[in-house]
Design an enzyme around this catalytic site. Structure first.
Site, PDB file in Angstrom:
ATOM      1  CE1 TYR A 155      34.335  72.905  48.929  1.00 42.64           C
ATOM      2  CE2 TYR A 155      35.560  74.121  50.604  1.00 42.64           C
ATOM      3  CZ  TYR A 155      34.957  74.071  49.359  1.00 42.64           C
ATOM      4  OH  TYR A 155      34.972  75.193  48.554  1.00 42.64           O
ATOM      5  CB  ALA A 157      40.507  65.966  51.657  1.00 43.69           C
TER       6      ALA A 157
END
Ligand SMILES: NC(=O)c1ccc[n+]([C@@H]2O[C@H](COP(=O)([O-])OP(=O)(O)OC[C@H]3O[C@@H](n4cnc5c(N)ncnc54)[C@H](OP(=O)(O)O)[C@@H]3O)[C@@H](O)[C@H]2O)c1
Length: 161
Positions: A155, A157
């Site tokens: 998430y 990233a």
């Protein structure tokens, strides 16, 4: 007429944004609400129309490039311009990277397609029209995108600005 496209306009933050914009701008506003659930889109659209806003609902999946491009086409066909694109559609996820098995790693890619690529494809399709209207792009990020969180590697990233 101020034309605002909101991905993820069927629920949560996107739906609330649509209702608040409609409440503030009423008949001066045209909303394009996108999401997978036609039923939820219709419910939000009905709430927005009570304020006088025009609303187009587009049932679509931001994880599919062709559907992102079609969303922009439909917005232009209906209202002739786009002033604001809100890249809000997103899904959350939690897991420690080392605990995700090789057979399960595909959901990292799925998450990227929704949270990152969905925004990239919608923005790319809308960009010439946003430049023509001197409009704006709204990116809905997250604190988890600003600061890496161990249990939220995928998430974080996808939400990194
Ligand atoms: N809630 C928070 O605390 C928080 C904090 C920071 C950032 N955010 C970000 O804010 C945004 C909205 O989150 P939320 O809390 O409002 O979530 P939510 O209530 O689950 O709503 C998510 C919205 O995105 C849509 N969506 C999900 N996958 C989609 C897909 N593949 N194609 C098209 N639409 C899709 C959903 O519509 P359908 O199900 O109809 O497709 C729904 O309208 C997300 O980008 C999230 O990462 C949320």
């Amino acid at each position: 007429m101020n034309v605002v496209v909101i991905t993820g306009g069927s629920d949560g933050i996107g739906a609330e944004m649509a209702r608040q914009l409609a409440g503030r701008h009423g008949a001066q506003l045209a909303l394009v609400l996108a999401g997978r659930s036609q039923q939820k889109l219709d419910a939000v659209a009905a709430q927005c129309r009570t304020h006088g806003a025009q609303v187009l609902c587009v049932a679509m999946d931001v994880a599919q490039e062709a559907q992102c491009r079609s969303l922009v086409d439909q917005a232009l066909q209906q209202f002739g311009r786009i002033d604001t694109l809100v890249n809000n559609a997103g899904i959350s996820a939690q897991a420690l990277f080392e605990e995700v098995g090789a057979d399960d790693l595909h959901w990292y890619e799925d998450l990227m397609r929704v949270n990152l690529w969905g925004a990239v494809w919608c923005t790319h399709a809308a960009l010439p029209h946003l430049k023509a209207s001197r409009g704006r792009i709204v990116a809905v990020s997250s604190l988890a995108g600003l600061v890496g969180v161990p249990g939220r590697t995928a998430y974080s990233a996808t939400k990194s600005p």
